[in-house]
Structures are given as structure tokens and as C-alpha cells.
Design a protein around this motif. Sequence first.
Motif, PDB file in Angstrom:
ATOM      1  N   GLN A 199     -27.639  22.693   4.654  1.00 39.53           N
ATOM      2  CA  GLN A 199     -28.772  23.029   3.788  1.00 39.53           C
ATOM      3  C   GLN A 199     -29.039  24.527   3.780  1.00 39.53           C
ATOM      4  OE1 GLN A 199     -30.384  20.969   1.886  1.00 39.53           O
ATOM      5  NE2 GLN A 199     -30.617  18.959   2.809  1.00 39.53           N
ATOM      6  N   TRP A 200     -29.061  25.141   4.958  1.00 38.62           N
ATOM      7  CA  TRP A 200     -29.404  26.561   5.033  1.00 38.62           C
ATOM      8  C   TRP A 200     -28.286  27.445   4.500  1.00 38.62           C
ATOM      9  CZ3 TRP A 200     -34.030  28.405   5.357  1.00 38.62           C
ATOM     10  CH2 TRP A 200     -35.044  27.623   5.915  1.00 38.62           C
TER      11      TRP A 200
ATOM     12  N   LEU B 115     -36.247  24.007   0.027  1.00 40.71           N
ATOM     13  CA  LEU B 115     -35.860  25.294  -0.552  1.00 40.71           C
ATOM     14  C   LEU B 115     -34.687  25.135  -1.518  1.00 40.71           C
ATOM     15  CD1 LEU B 115     -36.170  27.686   2.518  1.00 40.71           C
ATOM     16  CD2 LEU B 115     -37.667  27.560   0.522  1.00 40.71           C
ATOM     17  N   ASN B 116     -33.781  24.211  -1.208  1.00 41.73           N
ATOM     18  CA  ASN B 116     -32.651  23.989  -2.107  1.00 41.73           C
ATOM     19  C   ASN B 116     -33.097  23.455  -3.459  1.00 41.73           C
ATOM     20  OD1 ASN B 116     -29.741  24.425  -1.197  1.00 41.73           O
ATOM     21  ND2 ASN B 116     -30.661  23.582   0.643  1.00 41.73           N
ATOM     22  N   SER B 117     -34.230  22.793  -3.489  1.00 41.35           N
ATOM     23  CA  SER B 117     -34.715  22.244  -4.758  1.00 41.35           C
ATOM     24  C   SER B 117     -35.661  23.179  -5.496  1.00 41.35           C
ATOM     25  CB  SER B 117     -35.418  20.902  -4.519  1.00 41.35           C
ATOM     26  OG  SER B 117     -36.618  21.086  -3.780  1.00 41.35           O
TER      27      SER B 117
ATOM     28  N   HIS C 248     -36.102  19.890  14.656  1.00 40.61           N
ATOM     29  CA  HIS C 248     -34.876  19.761  13.873  1.00 40.61           C
ATOM     30  C   HIS C 248     -35.170  19.094  12.523  1.00 40.61           C
ATOM     31  CE1 HIS C 248     -32.274  21.272  16.941  1.00 40.61           C
ATOM     32  NE2 HIS C 248     -32.597  20.319  17.809  1.00 40.61           N
ATOM     33  N   PHE C 249     -36.053  18.115  12.532  1.00 41.56           N
ATOM     34  CA  PHE C 249     -36.479  17.492  11.281  1.00 41.56           C
ATOM     35  C   PHE C 249     -37.129  18.539  10.372  1.00 41.56           C
ATOM     36  CE2 PHE C 249     -36.822  12.758  12.275  1.00 41.56           C
ATOM     37  CZ  PHE C 249     -35.995  12.411  11.227  1.00 41.56           C
ATOM     38  N   ALA C 250     -37.997  19.364  10.965  1.00 44.94           N
ATOM     39  CA  ALA C 250     -38.698  20.383  10.178  1.00 44.94           C
ATOM     40  C   ALA C 250     -37.712  21.347   9.539  1.00 44.94           C
ATOM     41  CB  ALA C 250     -39.688  21.131  11.062  1.00 44.94           C
ATOM     42  N   SER C 251     -36.710  21.782  10.292  1.00 44.88           N
ATOM     43  CA  SER C 251     -35.705  22.702   9.757  1.00 44.88           C
ATOM     44  C   SER C 251     -34.956  22.077   8.594  1.00 44.88           C
ATOM     45  CB  SER C 251     -34.727  23.092  10.867  1.00 44.88           C
ATOM     46  OG  SER C 251     -33.665  23.872  10.349  1.00 44.88           O
ATOM     47  N   ASN C 252     -34.598  20.811   8.744  1.00 34.90           N
ATOM     48  CA  ASN C 252     -33.845  20.124   7.693  1.00 34.90           C
ATOM     49  C   ASN C 252     -34.684  19.949   6.435  1.00 34.90           C
ATOM     50  OD1 ASN C 252     -32.265  18.188   6.189  1.00 34.90           O
ATOM     51  ND2 ASN C 252     -31.233  17.717   8.100  1.00 34.90           N
ATOM     52  N   LEU C 253     -35.935  19.546   6.617  1.00 30.34           N
ATOM     53  CA  LEU C 253     -36.814  19.346   5.470  1.00 30.34           C
ATOM     54  C   LEU C 253     -37.081  20.646   4.737  1.00 30.34           C
ATOM     55  CD1 LEU C 253     -39.311  16.842   7.075  1.00 30.34           C
ATOM     56  CD2 LEU C 253     -37.880  16.377   5.085  1.00 30.34           C
ATOM     57  N   LEU C 254     -37.256  21.720   5.511  1.00 33.46           N
ATOM     58  CA  LEU C 254     -37.488  23.015   4.889  1.00 33.46           C
ATOM     59  C   LEU C 254     -36.268  23.450   4.088  1.00 33.46           C
ATOM     60  CD1 LEU C 254     -39.167  25.554   4.462  1.00 33.46           C
ATOM     61  CD2 LEU C 254     -38.301  26.421   6.644  1.00 33.46           C
TER      62      LEU C 254
END
Length: 478
Positions: free
Chosen positions: A412-413, A277-279, A267-273
Motif C-alpha cells: 500500500q505505501w 491514501l491510495n483511494s 499494523h492495522f492502522a498503517s494498513n488502513l491509512l
Amino acid sequence: MTSADPGGEGGGESENMDQAVSSTAADTLLVPKPMVARGNTSLSAATLWFALAYGGAILGYLAVNAFAARLLKDSFGYFVIAVTVSTLMGQLGLVGVHRGGLREAAKMSSEDLTGLAELRRGVRAISLIMLPVTSVLTGIGTFIFVNPSDPANRWAVAVGMAVLVWVGGQQKLLANYLRGFGQVRFASLLEGRSGGAFASVCQGVLVGAVWVFVPRLGLAGALAALALGCAIPVYFAWRRVNKLWSHVDGRGPIFEDLRRAITRNWHFASNLLGAYLNSTIELWLAGFILSRLDVSLFSASQRLSLLLSVPLASLGVVFSPVISRLAGKDDRRLEKLLRTGATYAAVLTSAAWVPMLLVPGPLLGAVYGSAFRAGAPILLLLTIGNISNVVSGLCGTALTMSRHERVVANVQWLAVGMRVVVGSAVAITFGGTGLAVSSAAISTGMYVVMWTITRRRMGLNTLLTFRPSLRLMRQTTG
């Protein structure tokens, strides 16, 4: 920006793990061994240390970009894209273990040998399997897609990207664990733009040397300088971390350790990704859609506008262990700390925003060269999205460090999808300026949603305050 959460919902420990740790614990009872040398620095002191180190990181970051822009000229945009891709792949290779480790280490007692051994084994699995695999795949992908007209340069760029992914991933991994264990001074040198003050200064010197002495190396030389500049602090960081947990056994069935680490932290990985990507997604869209010159103008403006997020991002790193300890236990104190941090971040941000508003063209020219002055309108627009981040405060960090990472990842996604669809359309129609408008609007909407969720789910207000409390920061352990 925000970070994701391992969640801690992964399965229980295997029998092998229990036996290994039980044996280690028994040995420790019979023969006293040193525990983790956990720091006891106050939150205000930790913030000051980080601010000083981040200042050095910013100088190194500006030097890297200034030298690279002069070395590569109208190919600078592709250098920025290469750096962002390597950072993204390094994040993927870590699968969130670095942020999960920070949160768990911040709450861990120094006598918790079971938990410490679990963390060490997870780091070993990531370092020996995930990061090397991700690095090789990045190198192969780079070799396939890079311009094949120069075979020697093609190989050099591919190898440089692979090495940069590995050392960049190691830097993030070690910096987070050091901060979680309270080693805030050393950790502060490894965090920030271009891998922190330690790395960015080394990188700035090396990229400058390539520009002055061997400019013919071009992109390959710039990437090699970045990789070597990051490898130096990684070596010293590994020595420090190994001292902290040398008294527990980090060996075990490595593939089982890898499975457990991924289960706990995906879940951390998904959030960080999603956050990364947003940046960067608009930068990549620019690379696909815009001309070479427009890509460089958009890249330079985007990189400079990101400096506005530096103070808040810095505090997000410093406050993460505190949020992990206080969330749900002392929310009144936590809210005061978060609002105080947001206020100080806004004050520091305003110092950078004013020149971007008043003299954007000359500012771009001074950093990247006179040819980049034409990016002034793009810079002005992009600053709006970063300012909305600052105004909303540490809402994203508060959510992810208090086990609400799934909802943050969803936001985020959703924003990433909107950026791809809307950004592509406006870039084709209106060019770089339209892409900047889209970026600013979606960023503002994303941060408004994040703040609203924090308010409703946690009952916390993360906005600025007219009554910041430095005294409370001094009384809180960082």
C-alpha cells in the motif's frame, strides 16, 4: 478496500488488568450474568443483509453528493476533499482498534470475559482520548488553512470538521464491533458509503434541506449536516454495543489501556491509512495542482467511479469474520468462499460499469449537474483501476485478516509513494486526464501484486470462478 491487522503481537497483560478481570470473572461465577448475544446468521444471509443496507447507503451517498454539488457548484471539489480529510483523521484516531476488534470479537467465545473486558477497555481509551485529540487537531488545522476572508465561516467550518471526525470515527468503531459480535443486521446499517444506510439517508435529507432552505451556509452548512446525520445512528449503535458487554468491567488505567490498544493494532492502522491514501491521494493532488473547475470535475468522476468497488468492499466487510475463523484451518473451504464472493461482486459491478462506459457524460450530468459532463474521459479512465480491484477478488482482505497485514501495508505505501511522484508529474503536464491515467495504472499494478502475494503466502486463489457455491455460503456462519 483492504484493512489492516492488529497482529496480536503486543505485550502481555498488566497485573492491574489481571486483577480487574479476575475479580470480574469471580463475580460472574458467583452471580450468573448474561453473555454476549452473539448472532448466528449464515454468510449468505449476512451478505444479503449487507447488500440491501449498502443499496440504501448508495442512494444516500448519491443524494449527499448531488445536493452538495448543487449547493456548492464549483466549490464542490473542496467539499469532497474536506470529507476525505475528515475520514482519514477519523481512521488515524482509531489506530486500527476497530478492525482489530472485529477480528478478535469474531473468534471470541462468549464466555471469554478476559478478552471481552480487554476489548471494552480499548474502546473506552480510544473514545475518550484518541478521537477527541484527533478531532481537535483537525479543527485547528482547518481553522489555520481555511480561507480567512470570512471569520464566521472559518470558525463554522473548523468546528464542523472537528465534530465530523469524532462522530465518523465512532461510527466505524461501533460498526466493526457489532459485526464481530455477529450483530450483522444492525452492523450492516452502519457500513458503506457515507457511514452506511442509516447515516447516509440522514445526511442526504439534511444536506438537501441546507440546499433548499439555507444555501447561504455553503460549506459550513454541508459539513454540519454530515456531522448531525452521522451522530444519530452513532447514538443508537452505542446503546446496542453497551448492552452486549454490560456484564464486564470496562474501567481501568486509561493511558495504559490506550498504550496496549495501540501496541496491538498499529499494523492495522498503517494498513488502513495506506489503503485510504491510495483511494484519495490523487484527489488531494488535484486540489493542489489543478484549477478550481478541474478539481470539481476530477472529484465528481472519482467519487462516481468508487461505486464500482462497492460490491467487493461490501463482501470484504462481510467475509472478514469468516476469514479470521477459517484461515489456516480450512483453506479449501475458504478459497471456495472467496472465489464465490468475488464472482457475485463482479456480476453486481458490471451493472454499474456498463453505463459508465456507454454514457459517462450524461451519467455525470444526471448526478452532479450538467456542468460536470466534461469529466467523462476522466471517469472512463478511473473505472479501470476499480475494475482491477474487483477482478483480483478479496486478496487484500484475506491477507490482513490472516496476520499478513505487514506485507499488505508495504504494498500500500509503495503505491502511495508512486501516486505522489508520478501523479504530480503527469497532473502538472497533462492535467486531470493524465492524473486519471496514472491512477488507473498504479491501481492495476497494486492489485496484481496483492493477488500474487496471496497466492504465494496463503496458497489461495481469489479470482472469479465459473462455479460459485451459494450452498456453501448458506452453510457457513457469517
